[in-house]
Design a protein around this motif. Structure first.
Motif, PDB file in Angstrom:
ATOM      1  N   PHE A  93      42.276 -21.076  12.324  1.00 38.68           N
ATOM      2  CA  PHE A  93      40.960 -20.531  11.974  1.00 38.68           C
ATOM      3  C   PHE A  93      40.698 -20.685  10.481  1.00 38.68           C
ATOM      4  O   PHE A  93      39.585 -20.973  10.061  1.00 38.68           O
ATOM      5  CB  PHE A  93      40.863 -19.064  12.398  1.00 38.68           C
ATOM      6  CG  PHE A  93      40.927 -18.882  13.893  1.00 38.68           C
ATOM      7  CD1 PHE A  93      40.268 -19.751  14.750  1.00 38.68           C
ATOM      8  CD2 PHE A  93      41.635 -17.822  14.455  1.00 38.68           C
ATOM      9  CE1 PHE A  93      40.323 -19.585  16.130  1.00 38.68           C
ATOM     10  CE2 PHE A  93      41.683 -17.645  15.834  1.00 38.68           C
ATOM     11  CZ  PHE A  93      41.032 -18.527  16.667  1.00 38.68           C
ATOM     12  N   ARG A  94      41.740 -20.458   9.664  1.00 39.30           N
ATOM     13  CA  ARG A  94      41.557 -20.589   8.230  1.00 39.30           C
ATOM     14  C   ARG A  94      41.071 -21.988   7.870  1.00 39.30           C
ATOM     15  O   ARG A  94      40.191 -22.148   7.048  1.00 39.30           O
ATOM     16  CB  ARG A  94      42.883 -20.257   7.521  1.00 39.30           C
ATOM     17  CG  ARG A  94      42.691 -19.915   6.060  1.00 39.30           C
ATOM     18  CD  ARG A  94      44.000 -19.486   5.397  1.00 39.30           C
ATOM     19  NE  ARG A  94      44.638 -18.388   6.108  1.00 39.30           N
ATOM     20  CZ  ARG A  94      45.870 -18.435   6.627  1.00 39.30           C
ATOM     21  NH1 ARG A  94      46.640 -19.519   6.490  1.00 39.30           N
ATOM     22  NH2 ARG A  94      46.360 -17.377   7.253  1.00 39.30           N
ATOM     23  N   ARG A  95      41.621 -22.948   8.554  1.00 41.37           N
ATOM     24  CA  ARG A  95      41.242 -24.328   8.276  1.00 41.37           C
ATOM     25  C   ARG A  95      39.967 -24.770   9.011  1.00 41.37           C
ATOM     26  O   ARG A  95      39.527 -25.921   8.876  1.00 41.37           O
ATOM     27  CB  ARG A  95      42.394 -25.263   8.680  1.00 41.37           C
ATOM     28  CG  ARG A  95      43.573 -25.217   7.734  1.00 41.37           C
ATOM     29  CD  ARG A  95      44.749 -26.007   8.265  1.00 41.37           C
ATOM     30  NE  ARG A  95      44.371 -27.340   8.694  1.00 41.37           N
ATOM     31  CZ  ARG A  95      45.126 -28.151   9.440  1.00 41.37           C
ATOM     32  NH1 ARG A  95      46.336 -27.731   9.826  1.00 41.37           N
ATOM     33  NH2 ARG A  95      44.718 -29.343   9.783  1.00 41.37           N
ATOM     34  N   GLY A  96      39.407 -23.892   9.791  1.00 42.75           N
ATOM     35  CA  GLY A  96      38.194 -24.280  10.501  1.00 42.75           C
ATOM     36  C   GLY A  96      38.456 -25.131  11.727  1.00 42.75           C
ATOM     37  O   GLY A  96      37.567 -25.818  12.225  1.00 42.75           O
TER      38      GLY A  96
ATOM     39  N   GLU C  90      32.387 -21.202   2.462  1.00 40.39           N
ATOM     40  CA  GLU C  90      33.696 -21.694   2.902  1.00 40.39           C
ATOM     41  C   GLU C  90      34.774 -20.639   2.659  1.00 40.39           C
ATOM     42  O   GLU C  90      35.644 -20.410   3.517  1.00 40.39           O
ATOM     43  CB  GLU C  90      34.009 -23.009   2.201  1.00 40.39           C
ATOM     44  CG  GLU C  90      35.187 -23.766   2.770  1.00 40.39           C
ATOM     45  CD  GLU C  90      35.071 -24.000   4.274  1.00 40.39           C
ATOM     46  OE1 GLU C  90      36.104 -23.839   4.961  1.00 40.39           O
ATOM     47  OE2 GLU C  90      33.949 -24.302   4.760  1.00 40.39           O
ATOM     48  N   PHE C  93      34.426 -17.977   5.317  1.00 41.28           N
ATOM     49  CA  PHE C  93      34.933 -18.387   6.631  1.00 41.28           C
ATOM     50  C   PHE C  93      36.460 -18.438   6.624  1.00 41.28           C
ATOM     51  O   PHE C  93      37.110 -18.073   7.592  1.00 41.28           O
ATOM     52  CB  PHE C  93      34.345 -19.741   7.024  1.00 41.28           C
ATOM     53  CG  PHE C  93      32.861 -19.709   7.240  1.00 41.28           C
ATOM     54  CD1 PHE C  93      32.264 -18.630   7.892  1.00 41.28           C
ATOM     55  CD2 PHE C  93      32.039 -20.736   6.792  1.00 41.28           C
ATOM     56  CE1 PHE C  93      30.890 -18.578   8.097  1.00 41.28           C
ATOM     57  CE2 PHE C  93      30.666 -20.700   6.997  1.00 41.28           C
ATOM     58  CZ  PHE C  93      30.089 -19.627   7.648  1.00 41.28           C
ATOM     59  N   ARG C  94      37.032 -18.921   5.515  1.00 45.66           N
ATOM     60  CA  ARG C  94      38.489 -19.011   5.439  1.00 45.66           C
ATOM     61  C   ARG C  94      39.109 -17.628   5.650  1.00 45.66           C
ATOM     62  O   ARG C  94      40.100 -17.473   6.342  1.00 45.66           O
ATOM     63  CB  ARG C  94      38.896 -19.593   4.080  1.00 45.66           C
ATOM     64  CG  ARG C  94      40.337 -20.095   4.083  1.00 45.66           C
ATOM     65  CD  ARG C  94      40.685 -20.804   2.773  1.00 45.66           C
ATOM     66  NE  ARG C  94      39.734 -21.845   2.430  1.00 45.66           N
ATOM     67  CZ  ARG C  94      39.028 -21.886   1.291  1.00 45.66           C
ATOM     68  NH1 ARG C  94      39.157 -20.935   0.388  1.00 45.66           N
ATOM     69  NH2 ARG C  94      38.169 -22.867   1.070  1.00 45.66           N
ATOM     70  N   ARG C  95      38.453 -16.636   5.066  1.00 48.56           N
ATOM     71  CA  ARG C  95      38.987 -15.280   5.179  1.00 48.56           C
ATOM     72  C   ARG C  95      38.576 -14.587   6.476  1.00 48.56           C
ATOM     73  O   ARG C  95      38.928 -13.426   6.717  1.00 48.56           O
ATOM     74  CB  ARG C  95      38.492 -14.447   3.990  1.00 48.56           C
ATOM     75  CG  ARG C  95      39.188 -14.815   2.690  1.00 48.56           C
ATOM     76  CD  ARG C  95      38.577 -14.087   1.505  1.00 48.56           C
ATOM     77  NE  ARG C  95      38.422 -12.657   1.740  1.00 48.56           N
ATOM     78  CZ  ARG C  95      37.648 -11.859   0.986  1.00 48.56           C
ATOM     79  NH1 ARG C  95      36.978 -12.365  -0.051  1.00 48.56           N
ATOM     80  NH2 ARG C  95      37.555 -10.579   1.266  1.00 48.56           N
ATOM     81  N   GLY C  96      37.768 -15.259   7.275  1.00 48.24           N
ATOM     82  CA  GLY C  96      37.360 -14.622   8.537  1.00 48.24           C
ATOM     83  C   GLY C  96      36.234 -13.620   8.352  1.00 48.24           C
ATOM     84  O   GLY C  96      36.019 -12.744   9.195  1.00 48.24           O
ATOM     85  N   ARG C 327      30.437 -23.004   9.833  1.00 52.48           N
ATOM     86  CA  ARG C 327      30.912 -23.924   8.800  1.00 52.48           C
ATOM     87  C   ARG C 327      30.184 -25.265   8.835  1.00 52.48           C
ATOM     88  O   ARG C 327      29.830 -25.828   7.829  1.00 52.48           O
ATOM     89  CB  ARG C 327      32.389 -24.242   9.060  1.00 52.48           C
ATOM     90  CG  ARG C 327      33.364 -23.363   8.348  1.00 52.48           C
ATOM     91  CD  ARG C 327      34.765 -23.677   8.852  1.00 52.48           C
ATOM     92  NE  ARG C 327      35.792 -23.128   8.003  1.00 52.48           N
ATOM     93  CZ  ARG C 327      36.637 -22.186   8.371  1.00 52.48           C
ATOM     94  NH1 ARG C 327      36.558 -21.652   9.573  1.00 52.48           N
ATOM     95  NH2 ARG C 327      37.556 -21.748   7.538  1.00 52.48           N
ATOM     96  N   GLU C 328      29.994 -25.776  10.053  1.00 54.76           N
ATOM     97  CA  GLU C 328      29.477 -27.130  10.172  1.00 54.76           C
ATOM     98  C   GLU C 328      28.017 -27.241   9.761  1.00 54.76           C
ATOM     99  O   GLU C 328      27.567 -28.312   9.337  1.00 54.76           O
ATOM    100  CB  GLU C 328      29.612 -27.625  11.618  1.00 54.76           C
ATOM    101  CG  GLU C 328      31.029 -27.949  12.050  1.00 54.76           C
ATOM    102  CD  GLU C 328      31.767 -26.740  12.623  1.00 54.76           C
ATOM    103  OE1 GLU C 328      31.276 -25.598  12.441  1.00 54.76           O
ATOM    104  OE2 GLU C 328      32.825 -26.928  13.231  1.00 54.76           O
TER     105      GLU C 328
END
Lengths: 341, 341, 341, 341
Positions: A93-96, C90, C93-96, C327-328
């Protein structure tokens, strides 16, 4: 020397021909560089292959280190569809990297057989056929002492995930009062499927037909026991479609044996069930040997889902068709994986 | 010295308490002067009573002379619901006396059990339960060799009267391609129920599930025979809900015995069926002893229909809820009346 | 010394009373520790407050450093609902950390006015009212030369996000042939809303009514120009509900001026539109001053969505009601934010 | 020396080419012997022609004697669709001659424009367009002070005949609470269209949108007056789709002028309406010059209905598509016929 995206495929117990109809399988191999391996073989693939892999079809055990070496990975398609604690989800998840499951394909077949169970219980279709063959059928109204209609009745769904939603979609023709309970779902989402969100007690005590579609989680194992069954209206039907783990199975059998409720179940505490298990002789308990979802058409549907999401991912878009694992819930599921399809 | 409208009641084999729930029965006696008699007793009623009677609940034999003496008559409620050649319908129609039937109450219960039959056949619900009890169940995909979904399939309805319409109303959740055939109905009416009107051959050869709801008429006795069954796709389900008289029953059994189609039937050439009738041992033939409609709730529904139409008639309006006999078709029906409810 | 979760609130141009009906606002303050600030004031909040904050209601600019200091943050509720490039998504998202928008509330009001536009164009409701007031109305069929029905017609939706889906939900009563195009969406998802996914050319050339609901992205600015309009059937209605940025507005006006198509638009290249803009005098072009979504009830609906997702997040579950940024796609949107509600 | 059934055609103000699309008109002349005449010419047709005529397309005045001479007559297709007191209906009914109307074709077009009126009033679509053209538009929420959604609102239908039913069919997408009142219809029939039957007072006082579709009868002329409008909730929309005769038009205008309700009307006490009629200047009153039904497609639909019922009648079956006049109600209608199409 290909520019086709690279897929690592290790879908056992599924197989690519089980998942993809012939035409689609051809498409898959045309559009992608597919490296077929096994859970055991995957770690031994060349470093370059691992580094280039964009997608995994399968649910292999992945160490942190192994996942780290898969630097191009975008999506893991878990086609067994139970999320096992066998990979570092948090890293993914961290990396997407998306982790998605295809269990949604079982929703329609399970919902259909579930409605079939409900109608069989309401009208004793299976019992009347057996009686007829034994020469002890009762004609006309004589055979309908306990018969009742679904039309206009209060119907409940416990668990409004993909399966609960599929059940809800089959019911409008019966113009039911539709109630649902799902603590993991927002009330407005439940309402969007035409069901009124209620608490568990209200659900149990109001419905003459109750479909149980809740997945087993770390929080709900065996949560439906003697008290729950006692709360149900006399003569109600309890239809178990998800996993035996959510009920106290002995208490369920007792509630049926006492005549308080009827039941149908596709799942059992032990599968296969011992030859001398008392459920086999219990009147009012409709039995099905974990057959509800396992249709060939369902497995082929998995391949279609995968192909649709591959196409989105190839274009830099997120997957939409398969179900995404979520950071918050991935570790909470407790369904055991299947060993055979 | 009453001003309440006078009803002559002779509903046998029905009875007023079968037809009217207690509250409604009280309403009936409050609002109307109800003279209870029998088919035999009716002609002997005082001339004055006959002359004052506005309504009949029942389907008594009426001679031309007797009908002529019932000068206030507005509506005959045939609560047995088969139209028998036992009264001068033409005289009634000429005078504007409505003759109506309440058979519509059976549409919902029969449609529900019909869908239950279809799901049981598609998934072998009844057979899998019997196998499970006998200890010979097959688990998972093993038990699903012939299983198929209704969702997205082509479903047919033969006969788009009240029963065919009720079947159609249950199906939208399955998103079927829905076909129908009914030579007595205008194509646009069939389309209004979401079904595409097609000829009989197209219906037979296209549908993997076929509901037969056509009434027996002077024109269609036994019209579904070996040729018709041969036209159906291999593995299709033939579900007989109306009357055995529309099929060649031996040919139907043979089509099932050969493995070409499956079938379910609620009706039989002889009822009760002889103890040694071969249908009792035929695999792939789901049996139901004329139980589809005879629910207590259906009979109570009859009373509700009668009360609604009485209210309209009392206000000088035509009946809308019960089904009117028509000059053109009244003499063409061939269903035999029931002797028991 | 509270144990209530801490919310930082800076929703301008929205305000809490705009978003939350009085009862809900009381609930919010009862259940949460709400720190009200502004985009400018947020960075100056005490380090402890930042560290404790679980939620943000608003869409403040956030530097990487600032976000890093918000160590308990779980979700940012962007109640303006356009995703601006003003925070390090980003990192979130990395951290959720979820970033969600509430723009879905506009779907129903915009869909309703969109259907109103379609009916007004098909029947010239607005023009006939103006003519009637001016004493030049035409009676009966005289006034219906260009009138047509939606019932049974081919209707298209360009963009099957929340708005396109809301349009689709209003249409079944018209029994249309429903087509849709959305390159960001999987075909099976589109089919789930009852629409057939088609390519853009097919959509344009097939539909007598076309609803444009596509958001402006980095890839589709001005993609509907003279060629697109030329492809539409003569007399078709083009209904613009999303943003003027997706069309070549001059080409649209020309296509209407020439009589080839009709149009309705709620959005314009400049808002407010200059007093002398030619659209103001263009027959066949129904005008609406960006009013489609801005109903008070829609803003109140935002608060309901936020409360439902807060409840899920509080229980360790992912948000389900608001729409998550992805993210996308987060960097691809180009809609400008609103300055007034 | 033909064996084709004989039709006497005198449909003025309709004409055969208005009613039948070219292909269907060809079919009509292929299958039938069509004698074209006028209301005036009919009585002068040869006795033999009259005696042979199976069908009339039209609504000519018929004396008792003339009807008596038409010994083969089975059905009169009144394609003007208002039942006038110009023929001995009782004689026709006694002989089993059907009298049917084709007014049902107007239901869909009128329902569609009615929904368009409702949306225009709820969102001021027509007024905002006029304001925009006049340079006085208000942007965003500013222009939405009185705006409201139909979604989830309480909507009423007064009159559940073909038109009321067509309105009901368009509404499910709005998930309304749907109420209806129709003293000529059984409550269960109203429920069958998804509407809850209520008394007139409840209907008036509960609905924020009210569709009036009731035909004028001998009993309801002008029955909606000042009291009725006062009962409606402030800001509600009154949408008049049937005939001006059911309302006190001055009282309606006054209720709108006072700001208590909004209204839309397609019908007026005098048509055309005088140039100086105050309705022309009344804000909040949406005007339409009796255009709701008169679409060419509606007239062509009449021909399709006639052809379907001719086919049934030719096969000895009753008509099903056109609406039958009823002994009980035929003399109670008071709508004036149209002079132009």
């Amino acid at each position: 020397m290909t520019e086709r995206p690279l897929i690592i495929s290790c879908p056992l117990p599924r197989t690519l021909p089980l998942l993809f109809a012939p035409d689609l399988l051809r498409d898959l191999f045309d559009r992608y560089d597919v490296v077929e391996t096994t859970d055991e073989g995957l770690p031994a693939l060349p470093a370059e292959t691992l580094a280039e892999a964009r997608y995994i079809i399968g649910q292999p055990p992945l160490s942190e280190d192994l996942l780290a070496r898969m630097t191009s990975l975008r999506c893991i398609f878990n086609v067994e569809s139970n999320l096992l604690p066998n990979m570092p989800y948090e890293d993914a998840f961290r990396r997407g990297i998306h982790v998605v499951t295809t269990g949604g394909v079982f929703a329609e077949p399970v919902a259909e057989i579930g409605l079939g169970f409900a109608l069989s219980l309401a009208r004793n279709i299976h019992g009347a056929d057996a009686d007829f063959r034994a020469g002890r059928e009762r004609w006309g109204g004589e055979g309908n002492q306990a018969a009742r209609l679904l039309t206009g009745s209060t119907i409940g769904i416990l668990g409004m995930g993909a399966l609960g939603q599929a059940v809800a979609r089959l019911l409008p023709g019966f113009r039911p009062r539709l109630l649902a309970h799902d603590p993991w779902q927002a009330p407005s989402v439940t309402r969007g499927f035409g069901a009124e969100p209620v608490d568990l007690d209200t659900l149990l005590s109001s419905c003459s037909t109750l479909f149980v579609t809740a997945a087993v989680t770390s929080e709900n194992q065996g949560f439906l026991g003697a008290e729950a069954f006692a709360r149900m209206p006399r003569g109600a039907s309890f239809i178990l479609l998800s996993r035996a783990g959510v009920v106290d199975f002995d208490a369920l059998m007792e509630a049926v044996r006492s005549g308080h409720i009827q039941a149908a179940s596709d799942v059992f505490p032990d599968e296969p069930l011992p030859a001398d298990h008392p459920a086999r002789e219990l009147p009012g308990f409709l039995l099905s040997a974990h057959r509800a979802g396992a249709l060939d058409s369902a497995f082929k549907h998995m391949g279609e889902m995968v192909m649709e999401d591959l196409d989105l991912l190839d274009r830099g878009l997120p997957p939409q068709v398969c179900k995404r694992a979520e950071r918050e819930t991935v570790a909470r599921f407790r369904s055991r994986p299947v060993a055979v399809n």
